[in-house]
Design a protein around this motif. Structure first.
Motif, PDB file in Angstrom:
ATOM      1  N   GLU A 128       0.825  -1.221   0.000  1.00  0.00           N
ATOM      2  CA  GLU A 128       0.000   0.000   0.000  1.00  0.00           C
ATOM      3  C   GLU A 128       0.854   1.264   0.000  1.00  0.00           C
ATOM      4  O   GLU A 128       0.571   2.225  -0.754  1.00  0.00           O
ATOM      5  N   THR A 129       1.906   1.303   0.840  1.00  0.00           N
ATOM      6  CA  THR A 129       2.723   2.521   0.900  1.00  0.00           C
ATOM      7  C   THR A 129       3.536   2.706  -0.372  1.00  0.00           C
ATOM      8  O   THR A 129       3.739   3.842  -0.825  1.00  0.00           O
ATOM      9  N   ILE A 130       3.978   1.603  -0.965  1.00  0.00           N
ATOM     10  CA  ILE A 130       4.704   1.714  -2.233  1.00  0.00           C
ATOM     11  C   ILE A 130       3.763   2.200  -3.328  1.00  0.00           C
ATOM     12  O   ILE A 130       4.127   3.047  -4.160  1.00  0.00           O
ATOM     13  N   ALA A 131       2.530   1.676  -3.337  1.00  0.00           N
ATOM     14  CA  ALA A 131       1.548   2.100  -4.345  1.00  0.00           C
ATOM     15  C   ALA A 131       1.247   3.588  -4.225  1.00  0.00           C
ATOM     16  O   ALA A 131       1.177   4.313  -5.227  1.00  0.00           O
ATOM     17  N   ALA A 132       1.096   4.060  -2.978  1.00  0.00           N
ATOM     18  CA  ALA A 132       0.808   5.478  -2.766  1.00  0.00           C
ATOM     19  C   ALA A 132       1.985   6.332  -3.236  1.00  0.00           C
ATOM     20  O   ALA A 132       1.797   7.384  -3.861  1.00  0.00           O
ATOM     21  N   ARG A 133       3.211   5.885  -2.954  1.00  0.00           N
ATOM     22  CA  ARG A 133       4.402   6.647  -3.334  1.00  0.00           C
ATOM     23  C   ARG A 133       4.552   6.679  -4.855  1.00  0.00           C
ATOM     24  O   ARG A 133       4.947   7.699  -5.439  1.00  0.00           O
ATOM     25  N   ALA A 134       4.247   5.540  -5.506  1.00  0.00           N
ATOM     26  CA  ALA A 134       4.439   5.455  -6.952  1.00  0.00           C
ATOM     27  C   ALA A 134       3.255   6.003  -7.739  1.00  0.00           C
ATOM     28  O   ALA A 134       3.378   6.237  -8.955  1.00  0.00           O
ATOM     29  N   GLY A 135       2.121   6.171  -7.070  1.00  0.00           N
ATOM     30  CA  GLY A 135       0.932   6.646  -7.771  1.00  0.00           C
ATOM     31  C   GLY A 135       0.313   5.601  -8.681  1.00  0.00           C
ATOM     32  O   GLY A 135      -0.197   5.918  -9.759  1.00  0.00           O
ATOM     33  N   VAL A 136       0.387   4.331  -8.252  1.00  0.00           N
ATOM     34  CA  VAL A 136      -0.198   3.234  -9.027  1.00  0.00           C
ATOM     35  C   VAL A 136      -1.056   2.393  -8.099  1.00  0.00           C
ATOM     36  O   VAL A 136      -1.104   2.616  -6.883  1.00  0.00           O
ATOM     37  N   SER A 137      -1.734   1.410  -8.663  1.00  0.00           N
ATOM     38  CA  SER A 137      -2.582   0.539  -7.853  1.00  0.00           C
ATOM     39  C   SER A 137      -1.755  -0.490  -7.095  1.00  0.00           C
ATOM     40  O   SER A 137      -0.624  -0.807  -7.472  1.00  0.00           O
ATOM     41  N   THR A 138      -2.347  -1.032  -6.023  1.00  0.00           N
ATOM     42  CA  THR A 138      -1.647  -2.085  -5.274  1.00  0.00           C
ATOM     43  C   THR A 138      -1.474  -3.329  -6.146  1.00  0.00           C
ATOM     44  O   THR A 138      -0.488  -4.058  -5.998  1.00  0.00           O
ATOM     45  N   ALA A 139      -2.392  -3.574  -7.054  1.00  0.00           N
ATOM     46  CA  ALA A 139      -2.269  -4.728  -7.954  1.00  0.00           C
ATOM     47  C   ALA A 139      -1.043  -4.582  -8.844  1.00  0.00           C
ATOM     48  O   ALA A 139      -0.317  -5.556  -9.097  1.00  0.00           O
ATOM     49  N   SER A 140      -0.797  -3.358  -9.304  1.00  0.00           N
ATOM     50  CA  SER A 140       0.382  -3.118 -10.145  1.00  0.00           C
ATOM     51  C   SER A 140       1.661  -3.340  -9.348  1.00  0.00           C
ATOM     52  O   SER A 140       2.629  -3.926  -9.847  1.00  0.00           O
ATOM     53  N   VAL A 141       1.682  -2.862  -8.103  1.00  0.00           N
ATOM     54  CA  VAL A 141       2.855  -3.074  -7.250  1.00  0.00           C
ATOM     55  C   VAL A 141       3.097  -4.562  -7.051  1.00  0.00           C
ATOM     56  O   VAL A 141       4.229  -5.045  -7.152  1.00  0.00           O
ATOM     57  N   SER A 142       2.039  -5.309  -6.768  1.00  0.00           N
ATOM     58  CA  SER A 142       2.179  -6.752  -6.548  1.00  0.00           C
ATOM     59  C   SER A 142       2.741  -7.447  -7.775  1.00  0.00           C
ATOM     60  O   SER A 142       3.629  -8.307  -7.670  1.00  0.00           O
ATOM     61  N   ARG A 143       2.263  -7.052  -8.969  1.00  0.00           N
ATOM     62  CA  ARG A 143       2.756  -7.670 -10.199  1.00  0.00           C
ATOM     63  C   ARG A 143       4.242  -7.385 -10.386  1.00  0.00           C
ATOM     64  O   ARG A 143       5.026  -8.276 -10.727  1.00  0.00           O
ATOM     65  N   VAL A 144       4.658  -6.144 -10.156  1.00  0.00           N
ATOM     66  CA  VAL A 144       6.057  -5.781 -10.358  1.00  0.00           C
ATOM     67  C   VAL A 144       6.958  -6.494  -9.358  1.00  0.00           C
ATOM     68  O   VAL A 144       7.986  -7.072  -9.724  1.00  0.00           O
ATOM     69  N   LEU A 145       6.573  -6.477  -8.081  1.00  0.00           N
ATOM     70  CA  LEU A 145       7.420  -7.066  -7.048  1.00  0.00           C
ATOM     71  C   LEU A 145       7.533  -8.578  -7.170  1.00  0.00           C
ATOM     72  O   LEU A 145       8.516  -9.174  -6.732  1.00  0.00           O
ATOM     73  N   ASN A 146       6.538  -9.205  -7.772  1.00  0.00           N
ATOM     74  CA  ASN A 146       6.573 -10.660  -7.952  1.00  0.00           C
ATOM     75  C   ASN A 146       7.064 -11.075  -9.330  1.00  0.00           C
ATOM     76  O   ASN A 146       7.026 -12.255  -9.674  1.00  0.00           O
ATOM     77  N   GLY A 147       7.534 -10.071 -10.110  1.00  0.00           N
ATOM     78  CA  GLY A 147       8.136 -10.376 -11.391  1.00  0.00           C
ATOM     79  C   GLY A 147       7.167 -10.804 -12.469  1.00  0.00           C
ATOM     80  O   GLY A 147       7.560 -11.485 -13.428  1.00  0.00           O
ATOM     81  N   HIS A 148       5.885 -10.408 -12.337  1.00  0.00           N
ATOM     82  CA  HIS A 148       4.888 -10.837 -13.317  1.00  0.00           C
ATOM     83  C   HIS A 148       4.705  -9.848 -14.460  1.00  0.00           C
ATOM     84  O   HIS A 148       3.895 -10.058 -15.357  1.00  0.00           O
TER      85      HIS A 148
END
Length: 350
Positions: free
Chosen positions: A11-31
């Protein structure tokens, strides 16, 4: 930098990046995601001090990218050579190597194998110097791939790579006899270990091949170590002052024997020739440099790592068992000259 409110979250990464939490999850898990999204998420994660949770990833994806090497003595140069070659194979593939010293305690070795069920490591390279029925039972039930550096019974369904220390010992004793030595003492490691048993077989075999009768009084056992080697050499020389050479079951023992000879005013090799085993850095650094049997420690580490990676890659193949041939490296402690190097290879019992 991390925030003062605790470790960074999706959530905090999503807020900092200005993207959705789903997008953060995809990036961090290499998807995968759009390049701009990946850049923004990675930048925000770095700024917030995000560190991937390897254990959590392993629970979801089945891989930790960590391997374990369990050895009897982390201070033994032979095992250091193995570590270097294991890392040379696995590090370029993205694996981190965890090291564990078992002190040659069987229960500790068994616990390391059992701990694979915790999913903190993808696989194990185990180097036991004693192999019991309990070892075979635990290895057969291992939760992750295991490769053994050492000798196993033929029926063991585990990949392994071994040294041929029987033939290596024969090379050493033959060399001493070719140099005119006849009163050849033997400082062995613990007799109940695989290395200790095989070196004794090689020592007695070589003497009998030369028509000599092994004298039990000239063979002693002790723990592997420099100080232990010195104490054993003093005992032998006190009881048998006519000894003209000594073969030692590893370079640590041989270096200790050389120290004992120096303490007694004996010249090496004129008064006492000394041969070690492993051809470790200790052999090359001794004064004089030690003749030693190279059992291919580095090669065994490399082959074990290649076997483990092959299992992790999912290749279905029969159990592999390889033997690394020994090589005699001749130095000043038996010849008085640095320039001669002898070699030999007789693949047989490990």
């Amino acid at each position: 930098m991390p925030t003062s409110d605790g470790p960074p979250t999706v959530e905090t990464i999503a807020a900092r990046a200005g993207v959705s939490t789903a997008s953060v999850s995809r990036v961090l898990n290499g998807h995968g995601a759009r390049p701009d999204t990946v850049r923004r998420v990675e930048q925000a994660a770095a700024e917030l001090g995000y560190v991937p949770n390897g254990v959590a990833r392993s629970l979801k994806g089945g891989r930790t990218r960590q391997l374990t090497f369990a050895m009897p003595d982390v201070g033994n140069p032979a095992y250091v050579s193995m570590v270097r070659q294991i890392q040379a194979v696995t590090k370029p593939l993205g694996y981190r190597l965890l090291l564990h010293s078992t002190d040659a305690v069987a229960e500790d070795e068994l616990d390391v194998v059992r701990s694979l069920a915790d999913r903190t490591s993808d696989g194990l390279i185990l180097c036991p110097i004693r192999v019991t029925g309990a070892h075979l039972e635990v290895l057969a039930r291992a939760a992750r791939p295991v490769v053994v550096i050492g000798s196993l019974p033929g029926a063991a369904a585990v990949d392994s790579v071994r040294a041929d220390s029987v033939s290596g010992t024969v090379l050493a004793i033959r060399h001493l006899m070719e140099r005119g030595r006849r009163r050849i003492a033997f400082i062995n490691g613990p007799a109940d270990t695989v290395p200790g048993r095989n070196r004794r077989i090689g020592y007695e075999t070589a003497l009998r091949e030369a028509g000599a009768v092994p004298d039990p009084a000239l063979a002693v056992t002790t723990e592997f170590g420099i100080e232990a080697g010195a104490r054993a050499a003093h005992r032998l020389l006190d009881a048998h002052p006519g000894i003209d050479s000594v073969f030692c079951a590893n370079d640590q023992l041989a270096l200790g024997a050389a120290h004992a000879a120096h303490d007694r005013g004996l010249r090496i090799p004129e008064d006492l020739a000394v041969v070690g085993m492993d051809d470790s850095e200790l052999a090359r650094a001794g004064h004089p440099a030690l003749t030693s049997v190279d059992l291919g420690s580095g090669a065994r580490g490399r082959i074990a790592a290649e076997m483990l990676v092959a299992r992790l890659d999912g290749g279905a193949h029969e159990v592999r068992c390889e033997t690394v041939a020994p090589r005699l490296v001749v130095r000043e402690s038996t010849t008085g000259a640095r320039t001669r190097v002898g070699s030999g290879a007789v693949v047989g019992v490990a």
